[in-house]
Design a protein around this motif. Structure first.
Motif, PDB file in Angstrom:
ATOM      1  N   ASN A 148      39.242  42.185  36.049  1.00  0.00           N
ATOM      2  CA  ASN A 148      39.307  43.290  37.192  1.00  0.00           C
ATOM      3  C   ASN A 148      37.886  43.902  37.607  1.00  0.00           C
ATOM      4  N   PHE A 197      43.836  49.444  32.144  1.00  0.00           N
ATOM      5  CA  PHE A 197      42.869  48.268  31.785  1.00  0.00           C
ATOM      6  C   PHE A 197      43.670  47.157  31.321  1.00  0.00           C
ATOM      7  N   THR A 240      37.916  43.846  32.119  1.00  0.00           N
ATOM      8  CA  THR A 240      37.247  45.010  33.021  1.00  0.00           C
ATOM      9  C   THR A 240      35.918  44.969  33.219  1.00  0.00           C
TER      10      THR A 240
END
Length: 252
Positions: free
Chosen positions: A215, A53, A57
């Motif tokens: 992400n 992480f 995220t």
């Protein structure tokens, strides 16, 4: 003449001030693979492979894909209340958690903040009542029930998301208009820029999925698939609908 070659010292490991570095299956509490939610491909992949992480995220996917199950379990493993709140919140109406949190191990960064907050739109009404009945010792809680759903949601985020910590959001777009979603992206962007904060969010919103630097993972039958915003099914589907809504509506 003897020449000695002195090896260069390894570069020091860069320490992170983010609360969570990695999530893995708990070595002492392995999850049975033949039981839900371990039968969901994304959950199984997380248990088998673990997941790193970064600062932000984002999980996107269809209903029932497992994204909220993962977000909820990570929040609970961190010590956050499953129906919303911080590590000290005891709000509970009806227990519906999957139990996955018992099988996860969070690898934390040394010296990182242990603060955090979990927000999920589906439990906000009862959570506001909980806050009214259990006011903070440090401040007077805003009167959330007198605000609209979106206004109260943003006000709570502004009120609670102030310093470094783990901020977990489960489908916050349910409470927000287009402008409210933009405002949320701005708040989260500023938190991440200040350092020490980490965001984990599940969403159906292409706007929220565009959080800079995040992400993004598509959650579905193929497990957890890292993706770019432009390549998301979520984005392409909304683009197609906005360009030609009649093509979709005539099949309803």
């Amino acid at each position: 003449m003897l020449h000695l070659r002195i090896a260069a010292a390894p570069a020091p490991m860069k320490l992170s001030n983010l609360p969570i570095r990695r999530v893995t299956e708990h070595a002492l509490h392995c999850a049975p693979r033949d039981q839900w939610p371990q039968t969901l491909p994304p959950v199984l992949q997380l248990l088998d492979e673990g997941m790193d992480f970064g600062p932000a995220t984002i999980l996107v996917g269809e209903n029932g894909s497992g994204k909220s199950t993962l977000v909820e379990a990570i929040a609970m493993s961190y010590g956050l209340s499953p129906e919303g709140g911080s590590t000290g919140a005891q709000h509970s109406t009806r227990v519906t958690e999957s139990g996955l949190e018992h099988h996860l191990q969070l690898l934390r960064n040394i010296g990182a903040s242990r603060r955090g907050y979990f927000l999920r739109a589906e439990t906000m009404h009862s959570f506001y009542t909980y806050l009214e009945e259990n006011p903070s010792m440090r401040q007077v809680e805003p009167d959330f029930h007198t605000m609209s759903h979106g206004e109260s949601f943003l006000e709570l985020i502004i009120d609670k998301f102030r310093e470094g910590g783990l901020w977990v959001l489960d489908e916050p777009e349910s409470a927000l208009s287009f402008s409210g979603s933009l405002a949320l992206v701005g708040i989260l962007k500023d938190l991440l820029a200040a350092g020490g904060s980490q965001v984990i969010m599940s969403t159906h919103s292409p706007l929220l999925a565009s959080l800079p630097g995040a992400n993004i993972y598509e959650v579905g039958p193929r497990g957890l698939r890292r993706s770019q915003w432009d390549d998301l099914d979520l984005v392409s589907n909304w683009r197609s609908f906005m360009n030609m809504p009649g093509r979709y509506l005539r099949h309803l």
